[in-house]
Design an enzyme around this catalytic site. Structure first.
Site, PDB file in Angstrom:
ATOM      1  N   VAL A  34      66.465  23.458 -14.022  1.00  7.37           N
ATOM      2  CA  VAL A  34      67.083  22.916 -12.800  1.00  7.37           C
ATOM      3  C   VAL A  34      67.355  21.447 -13.055  1.00  7.37           C
ATOM      4  CG1 VAL A  34      66.772  22.509 -10.329  1.00  7.37           C
ATOM      5  CG2 VAL A  34      65.853  24.578 -11.365  1.00  7.37           C
TER       6      VAL A  34
ATOM      7  N   HIS B 197      58.169  20.196  -8.559  1.00 13.67           N
ATOM      8  CA  HIS B 197      59.523  19.773  -8.217  1.00 13.67           C
ATOM      9  C   HIS B 197      60.398  21.032  -8.134  1.00 13.67           C
ATOM     10  CE1 HIS B 197      60.250  20.463 -12.445  1.00 13.67           C
ATOM     11  NE2 HIS B 197      59.331  19.572 -12.762  1.00 13.67           N
TER      12      HIS B 197
ATOM     13  N   HIS C 111      59.922  23.846 -10.649  1.00 13.03           N
ATOM     14  CA  HIS C 111      58.811  24.764 -10.373  1.00 13.03           C
ATOM     15  C   HIS C 111      59.182  25.717  -9.237  1.00 13.03           C
ATOM     16  CE1 HIS C 111      56.489  21.201 -12.002  1.00 13.03           C
ATOM     17  NE2 HIS C 111      56.095  22.175 -12.793  1.00 13.03           N
TER      18      HIS C 111
END
Ligand code: PAF
Length: 273
Positions: free
Chosen positions: A173, A31, A34
């Protein structure tokens, strides 16, 4: 982009590598979290290796090893589009044999939080990361701050075992509504997804309190526990960055950490304050 599943083949391939090697170890189901690790590795290293391996030894009996999301085709596409040079895609038999030795997490830092709720988990993480480092021999390795305790223990392993890799922590994130990105988010139903927002709400509420001068950890935790109370709480802690318990927030030296179960999904999040 090369895809290699054999550990010795990869080791031989990288042995004569003269470029700086950046390494992003993952369990797949990639996602944006990463992607930010890969992006950072690309910025800092001329050659980037990503591993995709759902490591069985870090899952406890009854956890989601069998159902852990696997999307190799999509993951490989993402890696290719992100400019990754090599993907290491081993099977468990390529990594583990019989009568295996194991790295054991340290007694203090390894046995709080996740170490307490998931005994043996970090032994599995440290063992596989050690193996992956020996195979890839990276100059830099990239880990998300979301798994703060993992990051801390891997940094400790590198220091205590005199490994030469540099560990690079990368910021968490988040989705636009604040939920930290995680491969496990896809387990959440619509309703659970809404409930999960309480995690970031509790964390931001805590930072607001700190911002307005409240440093007493009991007071901050009480507020967080109230916000999180509809969820099954694994832990809510504010520790220093060596994962030691403290009474008062030490500014720029503390981490607020949360683990909750939303439905059957275990979610982690933290803020470094
Ligand atoms: O954070 C993860 O995805 C895993 O724990 C890791 C570091 C790839 C080891 O299996």
């Amino acid at each position: 982009m090369k895809i290699i599943s054999d550990a010795l083949e990869l080791k031989t391939y990288l042995k004569t590598m003269s470029k700086r090697v950046g390494f992003v170890p993952t369990m797949g189901a990639l996602h944006d979290g990463h992607l930010s690790l890969i992006k950072r590795a690309k910025e800092e290293c001329a050659f980037v290796v990503v591993s995709i391996f759902v490591n069985p030894t870090q899952f406890l009996q009854g956890e989601d090893l069998e159902s852990y999301p696997s999307r190799n085709d999509a993951d490989l596409k993402i890696c290719e589009l992100s400019g990754v040079d090599v993907v290491f895609l081993p099977q468990a038999k390529d990594i583990y044999g019989e009568d295996e030795l194991s790295i054991v997490a340290p007694n203090v830092r390894g046995f709080v939080l996740e170490g307490a709720t998931r005994p043996g988990h970090f032994n599995g993480v440290l063992t596989v990361v050690n193996k992956l480092f020996n195979i890839v021999n990276p100059d830099f390795a990239y880990f998300g701050k979301k798994d703060a305790q993992q990051l801390n223990l891997i940094s400790l392993m590198v220091k205590q075992l005199f490994m030469s890799v540099v560990i690079v922590p990368v910021d968490t994130v988040r989705e636009s509504d604040g939920l930290a990105m995680s491969s496990r988010n896809i387990y959440l139903s619509k309703e659970e997804r809404v409930k999960a927002l309480k995690i970031s709400t509790a964390l931001y509420e805590a930072t607001k309190m700190v911002g307005s001068g409240e440093l007493d950890i009991t007071v901050i935790k009480e507020k967080m526990l109230r916000i999180l109370s509809p969820l099954e709480i694994g832990y809510v802690e504010i520790l220093n960055r060596d994962f030691e318990y403290i009474r008062e927030v030490q500014l720029s030296k503390s981490i607020i950490l949360v683990e909750v179960l939303v439905g059957r999904t275990r979610l982690l999040d933290n803020l470094w304050i």
